[in-house]
Enzyme design. Structure first.
Site, short mmCIF file in Angstrom:
data_model
loop_
_atom_site.label_atom_id
_atom_site.label_comp_id
_atom_site.label_asym_id
_atom_site.label_seq_id
_atom_site.Cartn_x
_atom_site.Cartn_y
_atom_site.Cartn_z
N ASP A 87 4.59 -4.09 -8.33
CA ASP A 87 4.66 -3.11 -7.24
C ASP A 87 3.46 -3.23 -6.30
O ASP A 87 2.45 -3.86 -6.61
CB ASP A 87 4.75 -1.67 -7.79
CG ASP A 87 3.54 -1.25 -8.59
OD1 ASP A 87 3.00 -2.08 -9.36
OD2 ASP A 87 3.10 -0.09 -8.45
N HIS A 114 1.32 -6.73 -12.15
CA HIS A 114 2.27 -5.70 -11.70
C HIS A 114 3.03 -6.18 -10.47
O HIS A 114 2.49 -6.87 -9.60
CB HIS A 114 1.58 -4.35 -11.47
CG HIS A 114 0.50 -4.31 -10.44
ND1 HIS A 114 0.75 -4.17 -9.10
CD2 HIS A 114 -0.85 -4.37 -10.55
CE1 HIS A 114 -0.39 -4.13 -8.44
NE2 HIS A 114 -1.38 -4.27 -9.29
N ASP A 159 -3.40 -7.73 -3.92
CA ASP A 159 -3.14 -6.83 -5.05
C ASP A 159 -1.64 -6.61 -5.20
O ASP A 159 -1.12 -5.66 -4.67
CB ASP A 159 -3.89 -5.52 -4.81
CG ASP A 159 -3.78 -4.56 -5.97
OD1 ASP A 159 -3.33 -4.99 -7.04
OD2 ASP A 159 -4.14 -3.39 -5.79
N GLU A 187 -5.12 -9.43 -11.78
CA GLU A 187 -5.53 -8.52 -10.69
C GLU A 187 -6.56 -9.23 -9.81
O GLU A 187 -7.24 -10.15 -10.25
CB GLU A 187 -6.17 -7.26 -11.29
CG GLU A 187 -5.19 -6.30 -11.95
CD GLU A 187 -4.51 -5.35 -10.97
OE1 GLU A 187 -4.69 -5.52 -9.74
OE2 GLU A 187 -3.79 -4.46 -11.43
N GLU A 217 2.31 0.13 -11.28
CA GLU A 217 0.89 0.22 -11.63
C GLU A 217 0.14 1.08 -10.63
O GLU A 217 -0.90 1.64 -10.95
CB GLU A 217 0.27 -1.18 -11.66
CG GLU A 217 -1.15 -1.25 -12.22
CD GLU A 217 -2.24 -1.03 -11.19
OE1 GLU A 217 -3.39 -0.80 -11.59
OE2 GLU A 217 -1.96 -1.09 -9.97
N GLU A 218 0.67 1.16 -9.40
CA GLU A 218 -0.10 1.79 -8.31
C GLU A 218 0.09 3.31 -8.26
O GLU A 218 -0.45 3.96 -7.36
CB GLU A 218 0.32 1.18 -6.96
CG GLU A 218 0.06 -0.32 -6.83
CD GLU A 218 -1.42 -0.64 -6.67
OE1 GLU A 218 -2.26 0.28 -6.78
OE2 GLU A 218 -1.72 -1.83 -6.46
N HIS A 242 -5.11 -2.75 -0.96
CA HIS A 242 -4.66 -1.50 -0.35
C HIS A 242 -5.08 -1.38 1.12
O HIS A 242 -4.85 -0.35 1.75
CB HIS A 242 -5.14 -0.26 -1.12
CG HIS A 242 -4.79 -0.27 -2.57
ND1 HIS A 242 -5.07 0.77 -3.43
CD2 HIS A 242 -4.18 -1.20 -3.33
CE1 HIS A 242 -4.64 0.47 -4.65
NE2 HIS A 242 -4.11 -0.74 -4.61
ZN LIG Z 1 -3.39 -4.14 -8.71
#
Ligand SMILES: [Zn+2]
Length: 356
Positions: free
Chosen positions: A75, A73, A99, A158, A129-130, A332
């Site tokens: 984003d 992903h 991530d 990932e 995706e987030e 995150h």
């Molecule tokens: Zn991810």
């Protein structure tokens, strides 16, 4: 704006990671990064390229017997005073380093530098995706361009810190309800207290012994937990309703339906209402490209305990796993970072696997 993904950057997965991190792409703001990625892919003569929203697909068509998907992903979660990237010794810090722009960098590096892979390859760089799954680029592709996903095997890059994490657990949320009869608390004997009745629900949860299941050498640990409780009318009323929300994480040998049946069994005698669920994914490590991938990595696989987009491939009957250089524990986080050595290891592994 000139494309920062220059040929010099594309050949070096570490530089590429940094450059991708420095293109801001918080969910719903992926247009710039998708434009740059699409342009790079269109410049590669060995790839055919298509786009859906801010999801970019590129594929080889070499007539190989097997096709493998590499997906990541584009984003990130919102910035948190961690943009642009900084480098300290062997670490690249910044939003999305783990991530999963280091994983995206591996796929984009291969797309640009491997014209003659051992399998036909489909690269998917997807949006959103987030956030809520209705925006998820892979979800949108599975709805309107399912042919993009067809393959014998898929790797999602990932963060796994260089470990192969196979399959994923399913998840289910349900409301367990108790009922009673309202009365004034001064004359409580005329009522029946639904909050007290929830004691039995909580007792069953405390007594619950979750299963541990091993599939293809991967050990999954299930869980059944109360995640919320609600009840009560007023300070002088015996309540007539109480709701305990439970979340079950189930190993991929159970279907969503079987998991729900199990929750019904655990709470027999109570009303159970399903609120949402998502299937798990079997590790699928027996497919030939998967076995060869494990040989290239040279380490035992581990079970993925969280829910990930590999389940979207599993739903189409395509075995899929997670493998990426980032540390999932840093995803995150404000001090999110990735080890440069892990990026180099990952690139070497993928070249070993996919090179001729
Ligand atoms: Zn991810």
């Amino acid at each position: 704006m000139a494309n920062p993904l220059t040929p010099d950057v594309l050949v070096d997965p570490v530089e590429l990671t940094r450059t991708l991190v420095d293109i801001e792409s918080v969910s719903r703001h992926e247009q710039a990064i998708a434009d740059h990625v699409e342009e790079v892919l269109r410049d590669a003569a060995h790839l055919s390229v298509d786009r859906l929203g801010n999801t970019v697909m590129a594929r080889t068509d070499l007539g190989r017997e097997q096709r493998v998907v590499l997906a990541g992903h584009l984003d990130t979660v919102p910035l948190n005073d961690n943009f642009p990237s900084t480098v300290v010794d062997d670490l690249i810090y910044g939003c999305g380093t783990s991530d999963m722009k280091s994983g995206v960098a591996l796929a984009l590096h291969l797309a640009a530098t491997l014209p003659d892979p051992r399998y036909d390859l489909t690269y998917l760089f997807y949006e959103a995706e987030e956030i809520d799954s209705k925006y998820n680029g892979l979800h949108l592709v599975s709805e309107s361009r399912p042919e993009w996903l067809l393959a014998d095997f898929a790797v999602l890059l990932e963060p796994t810190y260089g470990v192969v994490e196979a399959g994923c657990q399913g998840t289910l949320r349900a409301l367990v309800k108790t009922t009673g009869r309202r009365a004034h608390t001064a004359r409580a004997w005329r009522g029946s207290n639904a909050i007290h009745a929830a004691g039995e629900v909580l007792q069953r949860l405390s007594d619950y012994r979750p299963r541990t299941v091993t599939i293809d050498g991967c050990t999954y640990r299930e869980g059944l937990n109360a995640v919320k409780i609600a009840g009560g009318v007023a300070g002088n009323v015996v309540p007539d309703a109480c709701v305990v929300e439970v979340n079950m994480r189930f190993a991929p040998d159970r279907t969503e339906k079987q998991a729900l049946e199990h929750v019904h069994e655990v709470f027999e005698g109570f009303e159970v209402e399903l609120t949402d669920s998502a299937p798990g994914a079997l590790p699928g490590l027996t497919a030939a490209p998967a076995r060869e991938f494990l040989t290239a990595v040279g380490a035992e696989p581990a079970a993925k305990l969280g829910w990930t987009d590999v389940a979207r491939f599993a739903a189409l009957g395509i075995p899929a796993l997670n493998y990426g250089p980032g540390d999932p524990l840093l995803a995150h986080a404000q001090d999110e970072h990735v080890e440069i050595g892990k990026i180099r290891d990952g690139a070497a592994t993928l070249h070993r696997w996919l090179g001729l």
